[in-house]
Scaffold this motif. Structure first.
Motif, mmCIF file in Angstrom:
data_model
loop_
_atom_site.group_PDB
_atom_site.id
_atom_site.type_symbol
_atom_site.label_atom_id
_atom_site.label_comp_id
_atom_site.label_asym_id
_atom_site.label_seq_id
_atom_site.Cartn_x
_atom_site.Cartn_y
_atom_site.Cartn_z
ATOM 1 N N TRP A 179 0.852 -1.180 0.000
ATOM 2 C CA TRP A 179 0.000 0.000 0.000
ATOM 3 C C TRP A 179 0.895 1.238 0.000
ATOM 4 O O TRP A 179 2.095 1.149 0.285
ATOM 5 C CB TRP A 179 -0.895 0.016 1.239
ATOM 6 N N ALA A 180 0.325 2.408 -0.301
ATOM 7 C CA ALA A 180 1.091 3.651 -0.265
ATOM 8 C C ALA A 180 0.179 4.793 0.141
ATOM 9 O O ALA A 180 -1.012 4.812 -0.180
ATOM 10 C CB ALA A 180 1.739 3.940 -1.620
ATOM 11 N N ALA A 181 0.748 5.770 0.854
ATOM 12 C CA ALA A 181 -0.034 6.915 1.321
ATOM 13 C C ALA A 181 0.849 8.151 1.381
ATOM 14 O O ALA A 181 2.076 8.067 1.517
ATOM 15 C CB ALA A 181 -0.642 6.640 2.698
ATOM 16 N N GLY A 182 0.205 9.306 1.298
ATOM 17 C CA GLY A 182 0.935 10.566 1.422
ATOM 18 C C GLY A 182 1.587 11.000 0.126
ATOM 19 O O GLY A 182 1.132 10.666 -0.972
ATOM 20 N N ASP A 183 2.670 11.761 0.255
ATOM 21 C CA ASP A 183 3.313 12.381 -0.908
ATOM 22 C C ASP A 183 3.792 11.382 -1.945
ATOM 23 O O ASP A 183 3.908 11.721 -3.128
ATOM 24 C CB ASP A 183 4.516 13.222 -0.457
ATOM 25 N N VAL A 184 4.099 10.156 -1.531
ATOM 26 C CA VAL A 184 4.642 9.171 -2.474
ATOM 27 C C VAL A 184 3.554 8.536 -3.326
ATOM 28 O O VAL A 184 3.847 7.940 -4.372
ATOM 29 C CB VAL A 184 5.435 8.081 -1.718
ATOM 30 N N ALA A 185 2.303 8.659 -2.931
ATOM 31 C CA ALA A 185 1.204 7.939 -3.586
ATOM 32 C C ALA A 185 0.611 8.744 -4.734
ATOM 33 O O ALA A 185 0.242 9.909 -4.571
ATOM 34 C CB ALA A 185 0.112 7.610 -2.567
ATOM 35 N N ALA A 186 0.520 8.110 -5.903
ATOM 36 C CA ALA A 186 -0.160 8.701 -7.062
ATOM 37 C C ALA A 186 -1.559 8.124 -7.107
ATOM 38 O O ALA A 186 -1.771 6.996 -7.547
ATOM 39 C CB ALA A 186 0.606 8.387 -8.345
ATOM 40 N N HIS A 187 -2.524 8.917 -6.633
ATOM 41 C CA HIS A 187 -3.891 8.425 -6.520
ATOM 42 C C HIS A 187 -4.854 9.457 -7.099
ATOM 43 O O HIS A 187 -4.472 10.588 -7.394
ATOM 44 C CB HIS A 187 -4.243 8.115 -5.067
ATOM 45 N N ILE A 188 -6.081 9.071 -7.252
ATOM 46 C CA ILE A 188 -7.101 9.979 -7.766
ATOM 47 C C ILE A 188 -7.885 10.533 -6.586
ATOM 48 O O ILE A 188 -8.661 9.817 -5.947
ATOM 49 C CB ILE A 188 -8.040 9.266 -8.758
ATOM 50 N N HIS A 189 -7.661 11.791 -6.290
ATOM 51 C CA HIS A 189 -8.396 12.440 -5.203
ATOM 52 C C HIS A 189 -9.764 12.851 -5.727
ATOM 53 O O HIS A 189 -9.865 13.466 -6.795
ATOM 54 C CB HIS A 189 -7.627 13.661 -4.705
ATOM 55 N N PRO A 190 -10.848 12.537 -5.003
ATOM 56 C CA PRO A 190 -12.190 12.858 -5.500
ATOM 57 C C PRO A 190 -12.395 14.329 -5.844
ATOM 58 O O PRO A 190 -13.155 14.655 -6.757
ATOM 59 C CB PRO A 190 -13.102 12.431 -4.340
ATOM 60 N N ALA A 191 -11.711 15.221 -5.133
ATOM 61 C CA ALA A 191 -11.899 16.649 -5.385
ATOM 62 C C ALA A 191 -11.073 17.153 -6.561
ATOM 63 O O ALA A 191 -11.270 18.275 -7.015
ATOM 64 C CB ALA A 191 -11.539 17.456 -4.135
ATOM 65 N N VAL A 192 -10.157 16.317 -7.042
ATOM 66 C CA VAL A 192 -9.295 16.726 -8.157
ATOM 67 C C VAL A 192 -9.708 16.030 -9.446
ATOM 68 O O VAL A 192 -9.787 16.640 -10.514
ATOM 69 C CB VAL A 192 -7.810 16.447 -7.828
ATOM 70 N N GLY A 193 -9.950 14.719 -9.348
ATOM 71 C CA GLY A 193 -10.475 13.980 -10.491
ATOM 72 C C GLY A 193 -9.439 13.396 -11.417
ATOM 73 O O GLY A 193 -9.788 12.663 -12.346
ATOM 74 N N SER A 194 -8.162 13.680 -11.187
ATOM 75 C CA SER A 194 -7.111 13.097 -12.028
ATOM 76 C C SER A 194 -6.024 12.531 -11.125
ATOM 77 O O SER A 194 -5.846 12.974 -9.989
ATOM 78 C CB SER A 194 -6.526 14.137 -12.980
ATOM 79 N N ARG A 195 -5.296 11.540 -11.650
ATOM 80 C CA ARG A 195 -4.286 10.867 -10.837
ATOM 81 C C ARG A 195 -3.067 11.767 -10.646
ATOM 82 O O ARG A 195 -2.589 12.415 -11.582
ATOM 83 C CB ARG A 195 -3.863 9.554 -11.496
ATOM 84 N N GLY A 196 -2.563 11.790 -9.446
ATOM 85 C CA GLY A 196 -1.356 12.556 -9.178
ATOM 86 C C GLY A 196 -1.012 12.521 -7.704
ATOM 87 O O GLY A 196 -1.712 11.914 -6.881
ATOM 88 N N ARG A 197 0.084 13.159 -7.379
ATOM 89 C CA ARG A 197 0.519 13.287 -5.983
ATOM 90 C C ARG A 197 0.160 14.683 -5.487
ATOM 91 O O ARG A 197 0.288 15.654 -6.231
ATOM 92 C CB ARG A 197 2.024 13.052 -5.863
#
Length: 414
Positions: free
Chosen positions: A270-288
């Motif tokens: 698993w990964a969390a925080g600055d290292v994780a490239a995920h899709i934040h619901p408020a942003v809508g695109s994958r990134g850190r």
């Protein structure tokens, strides 16, 4: 039967928040947090303010908090590799730990310029408490200071140094400092704020080399211009510290790719925080998203998910940045193809700015405008249509605006 073991690599705010959230969500197994630094996990936002002198380093939690939550800390310890087959975390020195699940909360590393002279004494990056201590000691001996890169960390350090009377020059490769995260109107105001406090700002330039004997004496720019320097802070961005994930074959695209709950394409990782490239619901695109508040919330959500309580961090991204006794606060993310609206009366010392996509507010920022920023966040959360004219008008009641046209009408009719 042995207890289930969750290993967290990185004593960051994401890692620590995940560990606590595991306990709060019913995980009763063993939790171990591994960190390379010798200090208790600490808050990083104050580091760029420590250059002025003696601001105390603040632990995220006191030592007893970890004991109360049954969280084991392995400090001054580096992870050599992850053994994907045997599900073990191998440490430098030869020891290893069994791990039913591993969370990478390793954060980021500072980019280097890769130019001659970068290894001279006096050329610093600012990421750790030790970095901050060295810079603080250097600035106490006087300037000049040259900051390479006009990002938030570099500008915060520049503000602290100027407040202490040090001569400061900021060298930015782009058109303006902070242009990427804030856009032209707001970046121009922030640049003027620093210039009005005596910071020399050079744009459209980068570094050819650093010169000096054993310590830096000059910064030579690509134009050939030479800047005297007793201390240099290089703040030209960061890279995700995703080596461990890449080595086991997990997908990495400018960070460790995860699903909405923090899981990678390796089920135990698993990964969390600055290292994780995920899709934040408020942003809508994958990134850190490299903000302290986001990392804290994301870590807590991933920790809950690892405790088999699937959770998504949906809070609107928030960050703050301190300059000359004022605080820039922002909710949301400035995105391409959006309109930036400044509230009438904006000055470098005080302003509010709004980012609009069509008639929807996607972000708000303010310098020394906390009430306006909080009220605008209610508009953002509500998702109600708004006009640029209403946002620009200081007389607009943003909280009433957040309630939508129907409720505004009812309110105004008594």
């Amino acid at each position: 039967m042995p207890k289930t073991h969750h290993v967290i690599v990185g004593g960051s705010i994401a890692g620590v928040s995940a560990a606590v959230a595991m306990r709060q969500n019913g995980f009763s197994g063993t939790i171990t947090v591994i960190d390379a630094e010798p200090l208790l996990p600490y808050e990083r936002p104050p580091l760029s303010k420590m250059a002025d002198a003696q601001q105390a380093l603040r632990p995220i939690f006191p030592q007893e908090h970890y004991a109360e939550h049954g969280i084991d800390l392995l400090l001054s310890t580096r992870v050599r590799r992850l053994d994907d087959d045997r599900r073990r975390v191998e440490l430098e020195g030869g020891d290893s730990l069994p791990a039913d699940r591993v969370l990478l909360a390793t954060g980021v590393s500072c980019r280097r310029l890769g130019v001659p002279g970068e290894e001279l004494a006096g050329v610093h990056t600012l990421r750790t408490a030790e970095d901050a201590r060295r810079i603080s000691a250097a600035l106490a001996r006087g300037g000049p200071l040259v900051v390479i890169g006009g990002g938030f960390i570099g500008l915060e350090a520049a503000a602290v140094a100027r407040t202490a009377g040090v001569d400061v020059t900021v060298v930015e490769a782009g058109e303006l400092p902070l242009l990427g995260p804030l856009g032209t109107p707001v970046a121009r105001l922030m640049t003027r704020l620093h210039e009005e406090h005596g910071v020399h700002v050079i744009t459209g330039q980068t570094v050819r080399c650093f010169t000096g004997g054993t310590a830096v004496e000059e910064v030579v720019l690509t134009s050939g211009r030479r800047l005297p320097a007793a201390t240099v802070i290089v703040g030209v961005g960061v890279t995700a510290d995703d080596r461990l994930a890449r080595e086991v074959g997990a997908t990495c695209l400018n960070g460790v790719v995860t699903d909405q709950h923090g899981r990678t394409d390796h089920p135990w990782l698993w990964a969390a925080g600055d290292v994780a490239a995920h899709i934040h619901p408020a942003v809508g695109s994958r990134g850190r998203i490299e903000h302290w508040d986001v990392a804290m919330r994301h870590g807590a959500a991933v920790g809950a998910s690892m405790a088999d309580r699937p959770t998504v961090n949906s809070a609107v991204p928030y960050f703050w940045s301190d300059h000359y006794g004022t605080s820039l606060q922002m909710f949301g993310r400035a995105q391409p193809q959006v309109r930036v609206v400044l509230r009438d009366g904006a000055t470098p010392e005080r302003f509010a700015a709004f980012w609009l996509r069509g008639n929807r507010l996607v972000a708000v920022a303010g310098l020394d405008e906390p009430k306006t920023v909080r009220a605008a966040k209610a508009v953002l959360d509500a998702g109600v249509p708004v006009s640029a004219e209403s946002l620009a008008d200081p007389s607009t009641d943003l909280r009433a605006l957040s309630r939508g046209p129907a409720r505004q009408t009812l309110s105004s009719s008594g």
